[in-house]
Design an enzyme around this catalytic site. Structure first.
Site, mmCIF file in Angstrom:
data_model
loop_
_atom_site.group_PDB
_atom_site.id
_atom_site.type_symbol
_atom_site.label_atom_id
_atom_site.label_comp_id
_atom_site.label_asym_id
_atom_site.label_seq_id
_atom_site.Cartn_x
_atom_site.Cartn_y
_atom_site.Cartn_z
ATOM 1 N N ARG A 131 0.878 -1.162 0.000
ATOM 2 C CA ARG A 131 0.000 0.000 0.000
ATOM 3 C C ARG A 131 0.923 1.221 0.000
ATOM 4 O O ARG A 131 1.944 1.238 0.680
ATOM 5 C CB ARG A 131 -0.874 0.031 1.248
ATOM 6 C CG ARG A 131 -1.534 -1.312 1.581
ATOM 7 C CD ARG A 131 -2.812 -1.552 0.819
ATOM 8 N NE ARG A 131 -3.424 -2.838 1.169
ATOM 9 C CZ ARG A 131 -4.471 -3.341 0.551
ATOM 10 N NH1 ARG A 131 -5.025 -2.676 -0.451
ATOM 11 N NH2 ARG A 131 -4.981 -4.508 0.897
ATOM 12 N N GLY A 163 -6.676 -4.518 -7.418
ATOM 13 C CA GLY A 163 -8.106 -4.316 -7.235
ATOM 14 C C GLY A 163 -8.565 -2.965 -7.744
ATOM 15 O O GLY A 163 -7.817 -2.242 -8.409
ATOM 16 N N ASP A 164 -9.808 -2.580 -7.391
ATOM 17 C CA ASP A 164 -10.355 -1.341 -7.945
ATOM 18 C C ASP A 164 -9.597 -0.104 -7.468
ATOM 19 O O ASP A 164 -9.439 0.858 -8.221
ATOM 20 C CB ASP A 164 -11.849 -1.218 -7.652
ATOM 21 C CG ASP A 164 -12.161 -1.160 -6.172
ATOM 22 O OD1 ASP A 164 -11.381 -1.704 -5.377
ATOM 23 O OD2 ASP A 164 -13.210 -0.588 -5.807
ATOM 24 N N GLY A 165 -9.073 -0.124 -6.231
ATOM 25 C CA GLY A 165 -8.297 1.017 -5.739
ATOM 26 C C GLY A 165 -7.019 1.208 -6.538
ATOM 27 O O GLY A 165 -6.675 2.335 -6.935
ATOM 28 N N ASP A 210 -11.635 -11.667 -3.789
ATOM 29 C CA ASP A 210 -13.043 -11.409 -3.449
ATOM 30 C C ASP A 210 -13.967 -11.423 -4.659
ATOM 31 O O ASP A 210 -15.182 -11.467 -4.500
ATOM 32 C CB ASP A 210 -13.186 -10.051 -2.751
ATOM 33 C CG ASP A 210 -12.532 -10.025 -1.382
ATOM 34 O OD1 ASP A 210 -12.416 -11.103 -0.779
ATOM 35 O OD2 ASP A 210 -12.133 -8.936 -0.936
ATOM 36 N N ARG A 221 -22.115 -31.997 14.759
ATOM 37 C CA ARG A 221 -21.825 -30.608 15.100
ATOM 38 C C ARG A 221 -22.335 -29.645 14.029
ATOM 39 O O ARG A 221 -22.532 -30.001 12.880
ATOM 40 C CB ARG A 221 -20.311 -30.406 15.246
ATOM 41 C CG ARG A 221 -19.786 -30.904 16.579
ATOM 42 C CD ARG A 221 -18.326 -30.564 16.759
ATOM 43 N NE ARG A 221 -17.883 -31.000 18.083
ATOM 44 C CZ ARG A 221 -16.714 -31.543 18.347
ATOM 45 N NH1 ARG A 221 -15.830 -31.738 17.379
ATOM 46 N NH2 ARG A 221 -16.393 -31.893 19.573
ATOM 47 N N MET A 240 -5.944 -41.272 -12.357
ATOM 48 C CA MET A 240 -5.962 -40.270 -11.286
ATOM 49 C C MET A 240 -6.617 -38.973 -11.783
ATOM 50 O O MET A 240 -7.104 -38.174 -10.989
ATOM 51 C CB MET A 240 -4.554 -39.995 -10.782
ATOM 52 C CG MET A 240 -3.623 -39.364 -11.791
ATOM 53 S SD MET A 240 -2.113 -38.819 -11.019
ATOM 54 C CE MET A 240 -2.717 -37.485 -10.036
#
Length: 786
Positions: free
Chosen positions: A93, A123-125, A171, A206, A668
């Protein structure tokens, strides 16, 4: 005047020279698996076209600081980085780049290296910062000139700055692209954890609450919930209704009453309620314990999701985007806006960077204003379809609330097993039941159909199927023609009104045989649809098949291990044989993902001269700092040039420079748990197929019976470029090479020059089909990528 031939209309990138140009590549913001693949592709493609390429280490901080942070890249400097996670050139950054003074320093450092083309991976920044830098470029140069740091000639020489972005973000929070670099790998990490937790949760009955990344975007939460069949998912774009606590507890207790031993709840870290208050994993745990008394645990995945090696999908995506970015830079003019290269469906696109950024910001604005439906719409059709499918599969109604259509639908697997088949069956069964049909499972394909191995299958019967490999229904290669009479009898006995066939080439042939026998057997006059599922990816009418991604990941992971086995030894070349029959998809695309030096496939004939040239090419590479070589061969690429022959040839010709080893990967490639992509692809394709069946049943139900005998009532559902398309199987005959069981035209052959370029071969690359600049706001096809 003669009409132009196809060759005349092709546009080759040899006409796009990078001579005299310098390209800077940097990674910025959060790291994502696959960034290294993108850097490698930019460097190698840039050098290939004659440009100089520079690493800008530590993102914008390195651009501001200059010095050793800006380093010329060589071909060898990006070797062995394709399989490495994170970013080897560093990311940071940078507060200084946010200031005008910092950007002036960055501009000076670029001018000193003659860099007027920037490829930004972030990313967008990061991409917004790059666009601002480009818009200010002229004024930054003027500042440098007036302060005496550069002269008029430097201003003239560096007058235009071109920017191309690639979105690296786990993300998947950037509008305009279906998948960002790193997202698929992050899904792999999540699903690995969910699968592991599943075994311990079932042992103790669980409930597990898993927190995944996604502060502002719920893609990882939503898609991982779809991939593992989670009981509930929380994410920021679509908060739950106000009474969600009661609904959640009601659903969990109902599942436990149905003897489901395991409950999974997935929470995005940015999950909120409709009042914009955070919903935390701990809050959900306390709620479940307090109201239901269930043994409940919280697992926060954190940075595990960013780690590990990139998946095959991310390596291929990064390689395609990196090459596309260089092409975009070469084609850019002074008036070309900064663009981002991205993926829609199965096709590369170029979109104006700021249109994408603005739409991404609109999503957050819609969420802030509590316009949640609008936020989901702005995320794009892929996100919308994921949410729609999740709701279809997980919003179970009580038996008395279910509609009843009166129709019976059979679902069966045909051909060899493929990972993701079970996810498709589960999806088909649950969507069918939700739409009011009675669903019947057929064991062992058409052979089981003829023997009457047919039974009704209920909602709960397919619980937990999503993550299972192979075929739980059982599958065989037997074709229906010789059993037609018995199959017709079973259709009568069970009153089957429609069929969903999930399988490979035998399933395609089976549908052709059944639809062709309709004149003889009226029982076959029912809607039939096929969903392609085969590791070979050799079905006409579809670019992708369920199971192929899992097989590619098996090949890629094995190649990584095999190459690593030679670490610290002398130079070594590995000859690896893949499956696929006569279809070279696995070998070719696996070679691109694994960084192969050569790939031999049936679709591109080769002779002894080409083999010799490949050996000589590899020998020259091995005389540099490169230590390992990788050669892939499709199992049926040539009947004479066998894997043994190629191994012996390379061994003999490479004496004194490298030694050889060979591996046959075998079955495999068919085994193992399905990848997240195959789980989701299978789930969504089967859901879409069932909705088609419902519509077609309604259209063909007349005078108390279903009667469908037109070509378009026996279809294959496949992905073609950007769209999911239903095609009559009769129409696909002309597109099929039945002798070799492959389509006559295969889209992935366009990736072959890409693999050769990245392996340092001179080749011809047709860019007439490459991405063109589009706009984010234009209407996507109605059947857009799923």
């Amino acid at each position: 005047m003669a009409a132009p031939t196809r060759q005349d209309t092709k546009k080759f990138f040899e006409n796009l020279s990078g001579a005299g140009k310098s390209i800077g590549v940097l990674t910025s913001g959060g790291d994502a698996q696959g960034m290294n693949g993108a850097v490698r592709a930019v460097v190698r493609m840039g050098i290939y076209v004659g440009a100089k390429v520079y690493f800008i280490h530590e993102g914008y901080q390195g651009m501001v600081d200059g010095g050793h942070n800006i380093e010329e890249a060589t071909w060898e400097s990006v070797s062995s980085m394709l399989q490495v996670g994170g970013t080897v050139i560093g990311s940071a950054r940078c507060k200084e780049f946010r200031t005008l003074e910092g950007r002036v320093r960055a501009a000076l450092n670029l001018v000193q290296h003659g860099i007027t083309n920037l490829c930004v991976i972030g990313g967008d920044g990061s991409l917004t910062g790059a666009n601002l830098f480009r818009e200010e470029w002229s004024s930054l140069l003027e500042t440098l000139r007036t302060t005496g740091q550069i002269d008029d000639e430097a201003v003239q020489r560096n007058s235009v700055l071109h920017i191309v972005g690639m979105v690296g973000s786990i993300d998947n929070d950037f509008c305009g692209t279906d998948m960002t670099i790193g997202t698929d790998s992050a899904l792999h990490r999540i699903i690995e954890v969910v699968d592991a937790i599943g075994t311990t949760a079932q042992s103790h009955q669980r409930t597990f609450v898993l927190e995944v990344m996604g502060r502002h975007c719920g893609y990882l939460a939503l898609v991982s919930a779809l991939a593992c069949g989670a009981d509930w998912v929380f994410f920021p774009e679509m908060p739950p209704e106000d009474d969600w606590e009661e609904e959640l507890c009601y659903k969990l207790s109902g599942n436990r009453a149905d003897k489901k031993r395991l409950n999974i709840i997935i929470v995005a870290e940015g999950a909120i309620d409709r009042s914009n208050k955070p919903i935390s994993a701990d809050y959900i745990k306390d709620l479940v314990v307090r109201r239901l008394g269930f043994d409940t645990r919280v697992t926060i995945l954190g940075h595990v999701q960013r780690g590990g090696t990139p998946s095959a999908f991310d390596r291929i995506l990064a390689s395609r985007m990196g090459v596309e970015a260089v092409l975009a830079l070469l084609e850019a003019s002074a008036t070309t806006p900064a663009c981002v290269v991205s993926l829609v469906g199965n096709q590369s696109v170029r979109l104006p960077l700021m249109e994408c950024v603005q739409m991404t910001q609109e999503v957050q604005k819609a969420m802030d204003e509590k316009k949640f439906d609008e936020a989901v719409r702005l995320r794009g059709r892929s996100f919308e379809n994921n949410l729609h499918t999740y709701r279809l599969l997980c919003s179970r109604k009580s038996d008395e609330d279910l509609p009843s259509s009166g129709f019976n639908v059979a679902v069966l697997n045909v051909g060899a097993p493929a990972a993701g088949m079970n996810a498709a069956v589960r999806s088909a069964v649950r969507v069918g039941i939700a739409e009011g049909h009675k669903m019947f499972a057929v064991n062992d394909g058409f052979e089981g159909f003829a023997k009457g191995q047919i039974k009704e299958i209920k909602w709960g019967d397919v619980g937990g199927w999503t993550g299972q490999g192979g075929s739980l229904l059982g599958t065989k290669r037997t074709l229906p023609a010789k059993h037609a009479e018995k199959i017709a009898e079973q259709i009568r006995i069970h009153n089957i009104n429609a069929m969903l066939v999930i399988g490979g080439f035998e399933a395609y042939l089976g549908l052709l045989e059944l639809s062709g026998a309709r004149e003889q057997f009226s029982e076959f006059c029912v809607p039939m649809v096929m969903v392609p599922a085969t590791v070979s990816n050799n079905i006409p009418g579809s670019d992708l098949s369920i199971g192929a991604d899992t097989a590619l990941n098996a090949i890629t992971e094995t190649c990584d291990r095999i190459k690593q086995s030679a670490s610290g030894t002398k130079r070594r070349v590995f000859i690896i044989e893949t499956m696929g029959g006569y279809c070279g998809y696995l070998a070719n695309v696996g070679g691109l993902a694994a960084g192969a030096d050569a790939v031999y496939i049936y679709e591109e004939p080769f002779d002894i001269r080409e083999l010799q040239a490949n050996v000589e090419h590899l020998t020259e590479k091995m005389k540099t700092s490169i230590q390992r070589g990788l050669v892939l061969r499709n199992e049926n690429s040539n009947e004479n040039f066998t894997t043994d022959f190629i191994y012996q040839l390379y061994s003999e010709e490479g004496k004194g420079v490298f030694d050889c080893r060979k591996n046959v990967l075998g079955h495999m490639q068919q085994g193992g748990a399905p990848s997240p992509f195959d789980r989701n692809f299978g789930t969504k394709v089967a859901a879409k197929a069932m909705q088609w069946i419902t519509t077609t049943l309604k259209e063909t139900y007349k005078e108390g019976r279903v009667f469908a005998n037109t070509d378009d009532s026996a279809c294959l559902l496949g992905m073609r470029r950007r769209a999911m398309v239903f095609r009559p199987v009769a129409e696909l005959r002309e597109e099929t090479d039945f002798v070799h069981r492959i389509p006559k035209e295969q889209w992935w052959l366009k990736l072959r020059p890409l693999m050769k370029i990245l392996a340092k071969y001179r080749t011809s690359f047709d860019v007439s089909d490459s991405a063109q600049l589009e706009h984010v706001t234009h209407v996507r096809p109605k059947e857009a990528a799923i």
